[in-house]
Design an enzyme around this catalytic site. Structure first.
Site, short mmCIF file in Angstrom:
data_model
loop_
_atom_site.label_atom_id
_atom_site.label_comp_id
_atom_site.label_asym_id
_atom_site.label_seq_id
_atom_site.Cartn_x
_atom_site.Cartn_y
_atom_site.Cartn_z
CG HIS A 208 51.74 104.95 -8.23
ND1 HIS A 208 52.30 105.58 -7.11
CD2 HIS A 208 50.89 104.36 -7.82
CE1 HIS A 208 51.51 105.05 -6.09
NE2 HIS A 208 50.89 104.01 -6.63
CB CYS A 239 54.80 101.44 -3.80
SG CYS A 239 55.11 99.94 -2.93
P1 HMG Z 1 56.62 88.75 7.17
O1 HMG Z 1 58.03 89.15 7.59
O2 HMG Z 1 56.66 87.60 6.01
O3 HMG Z 1 55.73 88.26 8.27
O4 HMG Z 1 56.08 90.00 6.49
P2 HMG Z 1 55.53 87.15 9.40
O5 HMG Z 1 54.23 86.87 9.53
O6 HMG Z 1 56.79 86.39 9.21
O7 HMG Z 1 55.73 88.24 10.70
C1 HMG Z 1 57.13 88.97 10.92
C2 HMG Z 1 56.83 90.05 11.91
O8 HMG Z 1 55.92 90.82 11.53
C3 HMG Z 1 56.21 89.56 13.26
O9 HMG Z 1 56.67 90.21 14.38
C4 HMG Z 1 54.84 89.74 13.15
O10 HMG Z 1 53.89 89.93 14.28
C5 HMG Z 1 54.88 91.11 12.27
P3 HMG Z 1 57.86 89.72 15.32
O11 HMG Z 1 57.76 88.53 15.91
O12 HMG Z 1 59.20 89.58 14.27
O13 HMG Z 1 58.24 90.90 16.17
N1 HMG Z 1 53.56 91.37 11.49
C6 HMG Z 1 52.80 92.20 11.60
N2 HMG Z 1 52.75 93.21 12.58
C7 HMG Z 1 51.77 94.20 12.23
N3 HMG Z 1 50.90 94.17 11.50
C8 HMG Z 1 50.81 93.13 10.87
C9 HMG Z 1 51.87 92.23 10.63
N4 HMG Z 1 52.14 90.94 10.16
C10 HMG Z 1 53.17 90.59 10.62
N5 HMG Z 1 49.58 93.21 9.71
C11 HMG Z 1 54.01 91.22 5.85
C12 HMG Z 1 54.90 89.75 5.77
C13 HMG Z 1 52.90 90.99 4.86
C14 HMG Z 1 53.53 91.33 7.39
C15 HMG Z 1 54.91 92.34 5.46
O14 HMG Z 1 55.73 91.95 4.25
C16 HMG Z 1 54.28 93.55 5.04
O15 HMG Z 1 53.77 94.18 6.10
N6 HMG Z 1 54.34 94.12 4.02
C17 HMG Z 1 53.67 95.33 3.79
C18 HMG Z 1 54.18 96.19 2.67
C19 HMG Z 1 53.23 97.45 2.45
O16 HMG Z 1 52.96 97.81 3.18
N7 HMG Z 1 53.49 98.11 1.15
C20 HMG Z 1 52.99 99.00 0.69
C21 HMG Z 1 51.59 98.70 0.47
S1 HMG Z 1 51.22 97.91 -1.17
C22 HMG Z 1 51.34 99.58 -2.34
O17 HMG Z 1 51.56 100.39 -2.13
C23 HMG Z 1 50.69 99.01 -3.58
C24 HMG Z 1 49.21 99.74 -3.90
O18 HMG Z 1 49.20 101.09 -3.40
C25 HMG Z 1 48.84 99.55 -5.29
C26 HMG Z 1 49.56 100.04 -6.18
O19 HMG Z 1 50.32 101.06 -6.18
O20 HMG Z 1 50.14 99.15 -7.10
C27 HMG Z 1 48.23 99.18 -2.69
MG MG Z 2 49.83 102.64 -5.07
#
Ligand code: HMG
Ligand code: MG
Length: 310
Positions: A208, A239
């Site tokens: 970034h 992010c």
């Molecule tokens: P959680 O709340 O601990 O998950 O989140 P859970 O398993 O307890 O589930 C809670 C709810 O989420 C449930 O729904 C699940 O069905 C749903 P509810 O029963 O409450 O209606 N759920 C999902 N829905 C859709 N797709 C899924 C999914 N999983 C669970 N895959 C979780 C844990 C990992 C899901 C959450 O923390 C999350 O989605 N985090 C993503 C955060 C993210 O996307 N961050 C940005 C990307 S990383 C980044 O940008 C860095 C990078 O670019 C590299 C860099 O720059 O360093 C890659």
């Molecule tokens: Mg990134």
């Protein structure tokens, strides 16, 4: 076409748009991916299958994938934090998936709601299932040069997570300077340490550009033998779980630097700059690419120049 010397992974439609306050429709996102694929880019992260409660901007990723005009030789990838995400990616016919964790305990907790150790455990069935479907898995390690919550991150922490993700079966690890704080000397020192343990061909870099250091860091990474660079058209994004993180280094800027240094990317810079301008207009934001801005002002000057009289 000759194989490019450096592979660019375009992350704008995912890493970029996940952090934009303007929500785009699936049609607009698919159009961005399609336009990017016309510039010669071969690897595009088109979306992510994460919880829509955590990142609402990515909620329509399944629709985006269904609307893509796919071309042979272009890899459309998606982020998948768990099995639920992987199943959605399989349904959407993604060509590749990426799992993501971090070298910082606090960031991992804030970003994916678990510890680093639990994240690795969570990824085991994700990689196994992806393998069964012949789907390549990429790994991301965030916060390699600093964390928004913990500050400095020891090299040993980065090396440990990289090795664990490789052991799980990731074909490549993208090293994320998530908040764009690292400098070229810090990059060099980290890579020196990492390359004592893993091959350069197993690594990609993901800078970034918050502090304007990304190009210098990429140059340093190329010197270290790394040949895969992540970038985001018009420098979109950041992010959502790293406050203050600006967008990735702009793809236009990376392509300009590489091609200017005689390193081929296979990407048409003028076409890419057009896409960068268009998406910046759509989002009503400043174009984050210096090269994009320079090319656009040159075009304006040329188009407004008086025709020569004979
Ligand atoms: P959680 O709340 O601990 O998950 O989140 P859970 O398993 O307890 O589930 C809670 C709810 O989420 C449930 O729904 C699940 O069905 C749903 P509810 O029963 O409450 O209606 N759920 C999902 N829905 C859709 N797709 C899924 C999914 N999983 C669970 N895959 C979780 C844990 C990992 C899901 C959450 O923390 C999350 O989605 N985090 C993503 C955060 C993210 O996307 N961050 C940005 C990307 S990383 C980044 O940008 C860095 C990078 O670019 C590299 C860099 O720059 O360093 C890659
Ligand atoms: Mg990134």
């Amino acid at each position: 076409m000759k194989t490019p010397q450096v592979k660019i992974v375009e992350v704008g439609p995912r890493d970029g748009l996940q952090n934009e306050s303007t929500l785009l429709s699936a049609e607009q996102k698919a159009s961005l991916v399609n336009r990017l694929s016309d510039t010669g880019i071969r690897h595009i992260e088109a979306g992510s299958f994460v919880s829509p409660k955590w990142v609402p901007q990515m909620a329509n990723s399944d629709e985006v994938f269904s609307l893509l005009t796919r071309h042979q030789g272009i890899h459309y990838a998606a982020l998948t934090p768990n099995l639920k995400g992987l199943e959605a990616a399989l349904q959407a016919k993604a060509d590749e998936v990426a799992i993501f964790t971090s070298a910082s305990e606090t960031f991992t907790q804030k970003n994916i709601n678990c510890s680093i150790r639990d994240s690795i455990e969570r990824f085991v069935p994700v990689v196994e299932t992806a393998r069964k479907h012949d789907l390549p898995v990429r790994g991301y390690v965030s916060c390699i040069l600093g964390c928004p919550y913990e500050g400095n991150i020891p090299h040993a922490a980065v090396i440990e997570v990289v090795k664990q993700l490789l052991k799980l079966g990731c074909y490549e690890i993208s090293l994320g300077d998530t908040i764009g704080v690292g400098t070229s000397k810090q990059t060099k020192l980290l890579l020196n340490a990492l390359l004592r343990e893993v091959e350069a061909s197993q690594l990609a870099v993901h800078f970034h550009d918050t502090y304007g250091q990304a190009l210098a860091n990429i140059d340093q990474s190329l010197d270290a033998g790394i040949r895969v660079v992540d970038a985001s058209v018009a420098g979109l994004g950041g992010c959502p779980y790293a406050k203050g993180a600006s967008g990735n280094v702009a793809t236009e800027d990376v392509v300009y630097m590489l091609e200017g240094n005689g390193i081929s990317t296979g990407i048409n810079l003028q076409d890419l700059a057009h896409v960068g301008n268009e998406i910046s207009n759509t989002l009503n934001r400043r174009n984050g690419s210096k090269v994009g801005m320079a090319l656009s002002s040159r075009r304006i000057q040329e188009s407004t120049a008086l025709p020569k009289t004979s």
